[in-house]
Design a protein around this motif. Sequence first.
Motif, PDB file in Angstrom:
ATOM      1  N   GLU A 116       0.862  -1.179   0.000  1.00 23.14           N
ATOM      2  CA  GLU A 116       0.000   0.000   0.000  1.00 23.14           C
ATOM      3  C   GLU A 116       0.902   1.233   0.000  1.00 23.14           C
ATOM      4  OE1 GLU A 116      -3.820   1.079   2.426  1.00 23.14           O
ATOM      5  OE2 GLU A 116      -2.074   1.755   3.565  1.00 23.14           O
ATOM      6  N   TYR A 117       0.531   2.212  -0.799  1.00 22.00           N
ATOM      7  CA  TYR A 117       1.323   3.435  -0.930  1.00 22.00           C
ATOM      8  C   TYR A 117       0.553   4.633  -0.380  1.00 22.00           C
ATOM      9  CZ  TYR A 117       4.215   0.523  -3.804  1.00 22.00           C
ATOM     10  OH  TYR A 117       5.032  -0.502  -4.227  1.00 22.00           O
ATOM     11  N   ILE A 118       1.255   5.450   0.376  1.00 23.76           N
ATOM     12  CA  ILE A 118       0.693   6.706   0.860  1.00 23.76           C
ATOM     13  C   ILE A 118       1.202   7.784  -0.090  1.00 23.76           C
ATOM     14  CG2 ILE A 118       0.666   8.374   2.758  1.00 23.76           C
ATOM     15  CD1 ILE A 118       1.150   5.832   4.610  1.00 23.76           C
ATOM     16  N   ILE A 119       0.255   8.466  -0.727  1.00 22.59           N
ATOM     17  CA  ILE A 119       0.609   9.464  -1.737  1.00 22.59           C
ATOM     18  C   ILE A 119       0.496  10.853  -1.097  1.00 22.59           C
ATOM     19  CG2 ILE A 119       0.161  10.305  -4.079  1.00 22.59           C
ATOM     20  CD1 ILE A 119       0.934   7.279  -3.934  1.00 22.59           C
ATOM     21  N   ILE A 120       1.529  11.672  -1.325  1.00 23.29           N
ATOM     22  CA  ILE A 120       1.670  12.955  -0.634  1.00 23.29           C
ATOM     23  C   ILE A 120       1.919  14.076  -1.641  1.00 23.29           C
ATOM     24  CG2 ILE A 120       3.136  14.221   1.022  1.00 23.29           C
ATOM     25  CD1 ILE A 120       3.938  11.277   2.032  1.00 23.29           C
ATOM     26  N   CYS A 121       1.274  15.225  -1.420  1.00 17.96           N
ATOM     27  CA  CYS A 121       1.607  16.434  -2.183  1.00 17.96           C
ATOM     28  C   CYS A 121       1.482  17.632  -1.257  1.00 17.96           C
ATOM     29  CB  CYS A 121       0.761  16.571  -3.450  1.00 17.96           C
ATOM     30  SG  CYS A 121      -0.943  17.063  -3.165  1.00 17.96           S
ATOM     31  N   ARG A 122       1.382  18.814  -1.800  1.00 19.74           N
ATOM     32  CA  ARG A 122       1.358  20.021  -0.963  1.00 19.74           C
ATOM     33  C   ARG A 122       0.049  20.157  -0.193  1.00 19.74           C
ATOM     34  NH1 ARG A 122       0.191  25.394  -0.596  1.00 19.74           N
ATOM     35  NH2 ARG A 122      -1.171  25.358  -2.390  1.00 19.74           N
ATOM     36  N   ALA A 123      -1.086  20.001  -0.886  1.00 18.57           N
ATOM     37  CA  ALA A 123      -2.382  20.240  -0.242  1.00 18.57           C
ATOM     38  C   ALA A 123      -3.369  19.079  -0.399  1.00 18.57           C
ATOM     39  CB  ALA A 123      -3.002  21.514  -0.807  1.00 18.57           C
ATOM     40  N   ALA A 124      -2.927  17.969  -0.957  1.00 18.67           N
ATOM     41  CA  ALA A 124      -3.720  16.738  -1.124  1.00 18.67           C
ATOM     42  C   ALA A 124      -4.578  16.701  -2.385  1.00 18.67           C
ATOM     43  CB  ALA A 124      -4.574  16.429   0.111  1.00 18.67           C
ATOM     44  N   HIS A 125      -4.487  17.703  -3.252  1.00 18.19           N
ATOM     45  CA  HIS A 125      -5.271  17.661  -4.487  1.00 18.19           C
ATOM     46  C   HIS A 125      -4.574  16.805  -5.555  1.00 18.19           C
ATOM     47  CE1 HIS A 125      -8.063  18.710  -7.605  1.00 18.19           C
ATOM     48  NE2 HIS A 125      -7.070  19.128  -8.360  1.00 18.19           N
ATOM     49  N   ARG A 126      -3.315  17.110  -5.821  1.00 23.22           N
ATOM     50  CA  ARG A 126      -2.584  16.311  -6.813  1.00 23.22           C
ATOM     51  C   ARG A 126      -2.468  14.859  -6.369  1.00 23.22           C
ATOM     52  NH1 ARG A 126       2.575  20.027  -7.301  1.00 23.22           N
ATOM     53  NH2 ARG A 126       1.765  20.622  -5.286  1.00 23.22           N
ATOM     54  N   SER A 127      -2.217  14.666  -5.066  1.00 24.62           N
ATOM     55  CA  SER A 127      -2.071  13.295  -4.572  1.00 24.62           C
ATOM     56  C   SER A 127      -3.384  12.519  -4.736  1.00 24.62           C
ATOM     57  CB  SER A 127      -1.596  13.279  -3.117  1.00 24.62           C
ATOM     58  OG  SER A 127      -2.432  14.050  -2.288  1.00 24.62           O
TER      59      SER A 127
ATOM     60  N   VAL B 243      -3.689   2.335  -2.550  1.00 25.60           N
ATOM     61  CA  VAL B 243      -3.189   3.668  -2.229  1.00 25.60           C
ATOM     62  C   VAL B 243      -4.002   4.317  -1.120  1.00 25.60           C
ATOM     63  CG1 VAL B 243      -2.182   4.162  -4.503  1.00 25.60           C
ATOM     64  CG2 VAL B 243      -4.598   4.655  -4.089  1.00 25.60           C
ATOM     65  N   ARG B 244      -3.393   5.306  -0.522  1.00 26.86           N
ATOM     66  CA  ARG B 244      -4.024   6.103   0.522  1.00 26.86           C
ATOM     67  C   ARG B 244      -3.538   7.537   0.319  1.00 26.86           C
ATOM     68  NH1 ARG B 244      -5.920   4.368   5.966  1.00 26.86           N
ATOM     69  NH2 ARG B 244      -6.015   2.303   5.047  1.00 26.86           N
ATOM     70  N   ASN B 245      -4.435   8.498   0.392  1.00 28.25           N
ATOM     71  CA  ASN B 245      -4.081   9.905   0.189  1.00 28.25           C
ATOM     72  C   ASN B 245      -3.849  10.570   1.542  1.00 28.25           C
ATOM     73  OD1 ASN B 245      -3.704  12.391  -1.045  1.00 28.25           O
ATOM     74  ND2 ASN B 245      -5.874  12.821  -1.253  1.00 28.25           N
TER      75      ASN B 245
END
Length: 104
Positions: A62-73, A87-89
Motif C-alpha cells: 500500500e502506498y501513501i501518496i503525498i503532495c502540498r495540499a492533497a489535491h494532486r495526490s 493507495v491512501r491519500n
Amino acid sequence: MIERIEIITPEELKKKLEAGEKLEMVDVREDYEVAQGIIPGAKHIRMGDIPENLDYFDKEKEYIIICRAAHRSEIVCYYLQDQGFKVRNMVGGMIEWTGELEFK
C-alpha cells in the motif's frame, strides 16, 4: 462507479512513523517543492512522471501518496487505484505536516 480513495491524516502518518512502521510513501510534488523538505523515507516521483514509473509500484504493497495540499495526490491515487494499486491519500498534504523533514 468511482471507488472511494482511502485517506490518512498527517497526524496518523506521523504516529505510524514514530512507532517504526515501514511505510511506502510517494511524494508527487515538483522538485522545487521537495527542496523545501520531504518526509524522511518518502520516494519522490513527480505527478507527471507517475505513468512512466509504474514499474516502481508493487500491487502487494500500500502506498501513501503525498503532495502540498492533497489535491494532486488525490488525482494520483485515483490513477494508481485504476491501475490496480493500493493507495491512501494524505489529506491536508505537506501544508499540515508537522513531523520531521529531510532536505535533499
